[in-house]
Design an enzyme around this catalytic site. Structure first.
Site, mmCIF file in Angstrom:
data_model
loop_
_atom_site.group_PDB
_atom_site.id
_atom_site.type_symbol
_atom_site.label_atom_id
_atom_site.label_comp_id
_atom_site.label_asym_id
_atom_site.label_seq_id
_atom_site.Cartn_x
_atom_site.Cartn_y
_atom_site.Cartn_z
ATOM 1 N N THR A 1 -6.050 6.141 8.514
ATOM 2 C CA THR A 1 -6.683 6.400 7.216
ATOM 3 C C THR A 1 -6.774 5.139 6.367
ATOM 4 O O THR A 1 -7.147 5.208 5.201
ATOM 5 C CB THR A 1 -5.936 7.484 6.420
ATOM 6 O OG1 THR A 1 -4.621 7.012 6.122
ATOM 7 C CG2 THR A 1 -5.850 8.771 7.203
ATOM 8 N N THR A 2 -6.411 4.016 6.959
ATOM 9 C CA THR A 2 -6.566 2.740 6.261
ATOM 10 C C THR A 2 -7.194 1.761 7.241
ATOM 11 O O THR A 2 -7.142 1.977 8.449
ATOM 12 C CB THR A 2 -5.202 2.178 5.822
ATOM 13 O OG1 THR A 2 -4.393 2.005 6.976
ATOM 14 C CG2 THR A 2 -4.520 3.111 4.850
ATOM 15 N N GLU B 1 -3.396 13.056 1.560
ATOM 16 C CA GLU B 1 -4.647 12.582 2.151
ATOM 17 C C GLU B 1 -5.459 13.749 2.686
ATOM 18 O O GLU B 1 -6.625 13.907 2.370
ATOM 19 C CB GLU B 1 -4.348 11.589 3.285
ATOM 20 C CG GLU B 1 -3.665 10.342 2.790
ATOM 21 C CD GLU B 1 -4.150 9.108 3.527
ATOM 22 O OE1 GLU B 1 -3.726 8.899 4.673
ATOM 23 O OE2 GLU B 1 -4.966 8.366 2.952
ATOM 24 N N HIS C 1 2.227 8.945 1.304
ATOM 25 C CA HIS C 1 1.047 8.827 0.439
ATOM 26 C C HIS C 1 1.331 9.699 -0.769
ATOM 27 O O HIS C 1 1.915 10.776 -0.630
ATOM 28 C CB HIS C 1 -0.206 9.345 1.163
ATOM 29 C CG HIS C 1 -0.564 8.538 2.370
ATOM 30 N ND1 HIS C 1 -1.373 7.433 2.314
ATOM 31 C CD2 HIS C 1 -0.189 8.667 3.669
ATOM 32 C CE1 HIS C 1 -1.497 6.917 3.530
ATOM 33 N NE2 HIS C 1 -0.778 7.647 4.372
ATOM 34 N N HIS D 1 0.825 -1.205 0.000
ATOM 35 C CA HIS D 1 0.000 0.000 0.000
ATOM 36 C C HIS D 1 0.859 1.253 0.000
ATOM 37 O O HIS D 1 0.449 2.322 -0.424
ATOM 38 C CB HIS D 1 -0.900 0.044 1.232
ATOM 39 C CG HIS D 1 -1.787 -1.153 1.380
ATOM 40 N ND1 HIS D 1 -2.761 -1.466 0.463
ATOM 41 C CD2 HIS D 1 -1.834 -2.129 2.323
ATOM 42 C CE1 HIS D 1 -3.387 -2.573 0.849
ATOM 43 N NE2 HIS D 1 -2.826 -3.000 1.956
ATOM 44 N N HIS E 1 3.555 10.627 6.838
ATOM 45 C CA HIS E 1 2.954 10.331 8.134
ATOM 46 C C HIS E 1 3.997 9.671 9.013
ATOM 47 O O HIS E 1 4.524 8.616 8.657
ATOM 48 C CB HIS E 1 1.765 9.379 7.975
ATOM 49 C CG HIS E 1 0.556 10.027 7.361
ATOM 50 N ND1 HIS E 1 -0.476 9.307 6.809
ATOM 51 C CD2 HIS E 1 0.225 11.344 7.247
ATOM 52 C CE1 HIS E 1 -1.403 10.162 6.369
ATOM 53 N NE2 HIS E 1 -0.999 11.395 6.615
ATOM 54 N N HIS F 1 5.610 6.577 6.810
ATOM 55 C CA HIS F 1 5.287 6.136 5.449
ATOM 56 C C HIS F 1 4.753 7.319 4.665
ATOM 57 O O HIS F 1 4.522 8.395 5.225
ATOM 58 C CB HIS F 1 4.256 5.005 5.498
ATOM 59 C CG HIS F 1 2.996 5.446 6.116
ATOM 60 N ND1 HIS F 1 2.725 5.301 7.439
ATOM 61 C CD2 HIS F 1 1.932 6.098 5.588
ATOM 62 C CE1 HIS F 1 1.547 5.821 7.699
ATOM 63 N NE2 HIS F 1 1.043 6.323 6.599
HETATM 64 ZN ZN LIG Z 1 -0.705 7.383 6.312
#
Ligand SMILES: [Zn+2]
Ligand SMILES: *[C@@H]1O[C@H](CO)[C@@H](O)[C@H](O)[C@H]1NC(C)=O
Ligand SMILES: *[C@@H]1O[C@H](CO)[C@@H](O)[C@H](O)[C@H]1NC(C)=O
Ligand SMILES: *[C@@H]1O[C@H](CO)[C@@H](O)[C@H](O)[C@H]1NC(C)=O
Ligand SMILES: *[C@@H]1O[C@H](CO)[C@@H](O)[C@H](O)[C@H]1NC(C)=O
Length: 436
Positions: A243-244, A149, A139, A110, A162, A137
């Protein structure tokens, strides 16, 4: 009759116990295999841990928390943010790790995840207790659209970092992630700039080593605080979620006002290197803004009240007008002391600063994403936790039962040295009934 009754009972119990034990053993084994660090990302196909950005609309059916009232990310309306003087600067002391120390970098299908030593702490920020680091990580979007995000006044940035922390009140992130305020995530926006961002190269130069899902490599440690903006005093704060999936609503979010700049090549590398499920490029790994549902967003800094008149269009209404500070960040790359002074009015939304950057997709572009949270999330599946709990419970039950059986078996031997047939447990149970 009687004899039969009690023979039947123990036997069914025995079967049930055997089945439970087998299941518990399997669960425990799986837990072992998964390791405590799977938060970095689970391999695909792991039961309910399997999810994708393509099906985000259905996350809530497998992960109920995803349908909650305090979800992330959100669109931050700067005009509605409430200034809070309690929000002191974030402090990240002693982050320069020696390069001889190695950190794990992983493609979890991801996003790319860098594991962090827990002795990197987060203090200040108005938090009642320190938080300790778990991982960071990113995005991102694609050449066609930006992929942060969170959005600010409807503007989506090229990407978002993040850094995930968990409260020092807990021994493990698994325990912390299910408690309100148990997690803290520091977030900052990535934008396209003209120069190469050296700190980010520490990660980006290794992306190729983890281009397939599940791959990992170890990279020399560096000062990871340099991945965040210089100005850690200006930020937004709100209560939200991973957020996941599993979207636990336990994250105390900090979103920095100053942004970070990466070169066009760096952004492209991020967007076009990693592969996930089905060998597809991992792109647009962001979740769309979730509804605020009455939550408030705090700001650590005072935004100038716009004189009536010259104000950015948009977001009307709130008591706090957005203002001339404008996206200082836009310009400000990671350093540009922009934040502090604020000031230079400029074009909203990075029109100015971004070179090759894809025009910002305003606010809600249809895309997907993943989250820092997500990794965390994926690491500890609810199922795994439950499996572990059940395994422990059954283990204890089995042990107690076994001891009990042994005890009575011994008694049995003493009373009448009858040879024990079949299973010990069966005999024991029978004995017990007799005794009674
Ligand atoms: Zn994140
Ligand atoms: C954190 O631990 C590492 C060893 O894992 C050590 O090298 C480093 O100095 C420690 N940092 C702090 C701030 O204690
Ligand atoms: C998040 O941090 C703030 C401090 O800014 C604290 O007051 C609040 O209780 C925390 N949120 C949760 C859910 O613990
Ligand atoms: C977050 O939740 C905590 C606990 O409910 C509350 O004290 C705090 O004020 C909330 N923070 C914000 C920014 O709403
Ligand atoms: C930073 O704050 C200013 C208001 O002072 C706002 O206009 C801008 O959009 C913010 N940018 C980010 C990334 O938060």
């Amino acid at each position: 009759m009687r004899a039969r009754d009690w023979r039947g009972l123990p036997r069914s119990r025995l079967l049930l116990l055997a089945a439970l034990l087998a299941w518990a053993a399997a669960a425990a084994h799986e837990e072992d295999a998964e390791g405590p660090h799977s938060e970095a990302g689970l391999p695909p196909g792991h039961g309910n841990s399997h999810w994708s950005y393509a099906d985000k609309a259905e996350w809530a059916s497998d992960f109920p928390h995803c349908g909650g009232h305090m979800q992330s990310p959100i669109n931050i309306e700067t005009g509605a943010a409430l200034f809070s003087p309690q929000l002191e600067p974030i402090l990240l002391p002693d982050y320069s790790l020696p390069p001889r120390e190695m950190l794990r970098l992983q493609n979890n299908g991801h996003t790319v995840v860098l594991d962090l030593p827990r002795n990197l702490t987060l203090t200040g920020g108005g938090f009642p207790q320190p938080y300790q680091a778990a991982q960071l990580h990113l995005h991102w979007g694609s050449a066609l659209k930006p992929g942060s995000e969170h959005t600010v006044d409807g503007h989506r940035y090229a990407g978002e970092i993040h850094v995930v922390y968990y409260s020092s009140h807990f021994d493990t992130i698994q325990e912390a992630m299910v408690e309100p305020g148990g997690l803290a995530v520091l977030a900052a926006f990535l934008q396209v700039g003209s120069e190469e961002n050296e700190p980010y190269q520490h990660i980006l130069e290794h992306l190729n080593d983890v281009h397939e899902e599940g791959e990992e490599t170890w990279i020399p440690a560096f000062d990871v605080a340099k991945l965040l903006p210089d100005d850690l005093s200006r930020y937004f704060r709100y209560n939200g979620s991973l957020t996941t999936p599993p979207c636990y609503q336990t994250v105390n979010w900090t979103i920095f006002n100053q942004t970070i700049r990466l070169s066009p090549d760096q952004i492209s590398l991020l967007e076009d290197t990693l592969h996930g499920d089905e060998d597809e490029l991992i792109q647009d790994n962001f979740r769309l803004p979730q509804s605020l549902q009455g939550r408030s967003v705090l700001a650590s800094f005072l935004m100038l009240h716009s004189p009536e008149g010259a104000q950015p269009p948009g977001e009307g209404g709130s008591p706090r007008a957005p203002d001339p500070y404008g996206p200082a960040e836009e310009g400000g790359g990671d350093s540009a002391g922009s934040a502090a002074g604020g000031g230079q009015p400029h074009t909203p939304d990075g029109a100015s600063g971004r070179d090759p950057e894809p025009a910002s997709g305003e606010g809600q572009s249809p895309a997907t994403s993943s989250g820092a949270d997500q990794q965390v999330g994926s690491s500890l599946q609810t199922g795994d936790v439950l499996a572990a709990i059940f395994a422990a419970l059954f283990g204890i039950t089995a042990l107690a039962f076994f001891l009990y059986v042994r005890k009575h078996q011994a008694q049995n031997h003493r009373r009448d040295s009858q040879p024990i047939k079949s299973s010990i447990i069966y005999t024991a149970a029978t004995t017990e009934e007799n005794a009674a």
